[in-house]
Design an enzyme around this catalytic site. Structure first.
Site, PDB file in Angstrom:
ATOM      1  N   TYR A 143       0.846  -1.195   0.000  1.00 19.20           N
ATOM      2  CA  TYR A 143       0.000   0.000   0.000  1.00 19.20           C
ATOM      3  C   TYR A 143       0.876   1.238   0.000  1.00 19.20           C
ATOM      4  O   TYR A 143       1.719   1.403   0.893  1.00 19.20           O
ATOM      5  CB  TYR A 143      -0.936   0.027   1.207  1.00 19.20           C
ATOM      6  CG  TYR A 143      -1.865   1.217   1.205  1.00 19.20           C
ATOM      7  CD1 TYR A 143      -2.846   1.336   0.224  1.00 19.20           C
ATOM      8  CD2 TYR A 143      -1.746   2.221   2.154  1.00 19.20           C
ATOM      9  CE1 TYR A 143      -3.693   2.434   0.197  1.00 19.20           C
ATOM     10  CE2 TYR A 143      -2.598   3.322   2.142  1.00 19.20           C
ATOM     11  CZ  TYR A 143      -3.561   3.422   1.156  1.00 19.20           C
ATOM     12  OH  TYR A 143      -4.409   4.517   1.127  1.00 19.20           O
ATOM     13  N   ASP A 235       9.174   2.453   0.945  1.00 15.64           N
ATOM     14  CA  ASP A 235       8.043   3.138   1.561  1.00 15.64           C
ATOM     15  C   ASP A 235       8.051   2.783   3.048  1.00 15.64           C
ATOM     16  O   ASP A 235       7.598   1.717   3.451  1.00 15.64           O
ATOM     17  CB  ASP A 235       6.738   2.704   0.892  1.00 15.64           C
ATOM     18  CG  ASP A 235       5.517   3.401   1.477  1.00 15.64           C
ATOM     19  OD1 ASP A 235       5.651   4.050   2.526  1.00 15.64           O
ATOM     20  OD2 ASP A 235       4.422   3.260   0.894  1.00 15.64           O
ATOM     21  N   LYS A 264       3.329   9.209   9.355  1.00 14.30           N
ATOM     22  CA  LYS A 264       2.958   8.725  10.686  1.00 14.30           C
ATOM     23  C   LYS A 264       3.877   9.244  11.787  1.00 14.30           C
ATOM     24  O   LYS A 264       3.759  10.391  12.203  1.00 14.30           O
ATOM     25  CB  LYS A 264       2.858   7.202  10.666  1.00 14.30           C
ATOM     26  CG  LYS A 264       1.778   6.699   9.679  1.00 14.30           C
ATOM     27  CD  LYS A 264       1.539   5.226   9.783  1.00 14.30           C
ATOM     28  CE  LYS A 264       0.607   4.706   8.699  1.00 14.30           C
ATOM     29  NZ  LYS A 264      -0.784   5.103   8.851  1.00 14.30           N
TER      30      LYS A 264
END
Length: 424
Positions: A143, A235, A264
């Site tokens: 993702y 990522d 995050k």
């Protein structure tokens, strides 16, 4: 358990927001999600006063938990009191950039943005601009945010949009391959090597049940991208500053990617994204290079303060020892429970990430298809509710990861393990 207020809020939300939510995963629980009123340490309290042990932690940003240390809270409040935004650089942006460059092996320069999706979108554009090539290799089930270049399904021979609104012509430039499948990667490079700008991968699949890389897989990706003049993008929106501590997952695996995306934790719980890497690549961003990237809220002082003070606190205290030890306790306890009650299931995770995957054969997943073939409906429709009834808040589906925070305690772990025993 009373949830009247959450139900009423969801009815109101359905009238003014699509699906009643602002991010799709929040509506995964049926018939409706509970609405959180506040966080409290390693817990959340919902709109009806129900208190849950929180292993979602905002889907990963809250390394320190809901109760921020005094120095973190003070810095956030100071920046908020000085004014919301200026349209000009601030010192705190430089401070956080210097911290990231100092601790992450591959990062010589960094550009801050506003979300993980914005970071990966910009990283893809940067890779294409730097190499002059078009195609991006991604892992099936990986993702990389809600962006056109990676909302693609199928395989490298028949890529197709995974969302309405993404043109097929966009999807044709994305080449999905199974995670851990070296042969599939070789095939795409044999066919498209001269036009592959980058391979983009999560060091650990963290949005598909937690899938670890096979031994040598990342080393292989590093070698084949260098061989063909392509870039390797890690990522680390999920793993960054969680797996491998301040050096991130790349330091734990001993791999130096060309570009790394963050989100995050680097924003301490506030909206954030970042793209870091070799100076010669990152300098291709405007205004020093031809790859346009900009944002009104990029480098927002409150976010920068939250991120910097969170990471400084983690560096100066036992944060990683604490969260990783609790992660080990959770996984160890879960492995015992699974072996006794559900041997067909598997326990996944590392450091402060954990998950029980409802596999059917007791074999740890090696790619996204293995997780997709697990009992995903049972996890969401039956198991999640059983855990909620015992005041344990887990991620809303089989695929999302779960996280330990500095605010969690051994008592939280023991209570959670007892709930798993009952639910499984």
């Amino acid at each position: 358990m009373n949830d009247d207020n959450s139900r009423d809020l969801y009815e109101r939300a359905l009238s003014v927001m699509p699906g009643g939510v602002n991010s799709a995963v929040r509506a995964a629980i049926e018939p409706y999600p509970f609405f959180v009123q506040k966080g409290d340490g390693g817990h959340v309290v919902d709109a009806d006063g129900n208190r849950y042990i929180d292993w979602v932690m905002g889907l990963g940003p809250l390394l320190l938990g809901h109760d921020l240390p005094e120095q973190v809270q003070a810095s956030i409040q100071q920046k908020a009191s000085e004014g919301p935004i200026y349209g000009t650089p601030t010192e705190i942006e430089v401070d956080l950039a210097e911290f990231v460059v100092r601790h992450v092996p591959s990062v010589e320069k960094v550009r801050f943005v506003n979300s993980g999706t914005e970071a990966t979108t910009s990283a893809v554009r940067l890779a294409r601009g730097y190499t002059g090539r078009n195609k991006i290799v991604v892992n099936q089930g990986g993702y990389h945010g809600a962006q056109e270049s990676t909302l693609v399904e199928g395989d490298h021979e028949n890529p197709a949009p995974s969302s309405a609104g993404v043109p097929q012509s966009f999807a044709e430039h994305t080449l999905p391959v199974p995670f851990n499948d070296e042969e599939a990667v070789r095939e795409v490079f044999e066919e498209h090597g001269d036009d592959i700008a980058a391979v983009m991968t999560e060091p650990i699949l963290g949005n598909y049940g937690i899938v670890e890389p096979a031994e040598g897989y990342h080393e292989f990706l590093r070698e084949i991208t260098e061989e063909h003049g392509s870039l390797l993008i890690f990522d680390e929106v999920i793993t960054g500053f969680r797996v491998g501590g301040l050096g991130c997952a790349q330091s734990e695996f001993g791999i130096t990617p060309d570009i790394t995306t963050f989100g995050k934790i680097v924003g301490g719980g506030f909206p954030v994204g970042a793209i870091g890497g070799r100076a010669e690549i990152i300098e291709q961003f405007a205004p020093s290079g031809p790859v346009f990237q900009a944002g009104t809220f990029s480098g927002h002082p409150v976010t920068m303060a939250a991120g910097l003070e969170t990471l400084k606190f983690a560096a100066a205290n036992d944060v990683y020892d604490h969260v990783n030890d609790l992660g080990d306790q959770l996984r160890g306890g879960l492995e015992e429970i699974v072996a006794d009650q559900a041997p067909e299931y598997t326990v996944a995770g590392t450091d402060s990430m954990f998950k029980v995957i409802f596999t059917r054969d007791g074999e740890a997943p090696t790619n996204a298809a293995d997780v997709q073939n697990a009992e995903t409906d049972r996890w969401r429709r039956v198991f999640w509710g059983q855990m909620k009834d015992q005041n344990v808040f887990l991620s809303q589906n089989q695929f999302e990861c779960q996280f330990v925070s500095y605010n969690h305690t051994e008592d939280d772990v023991e209570r959670t393990l007892e709930a798993y025993k009952d639910a499984l």
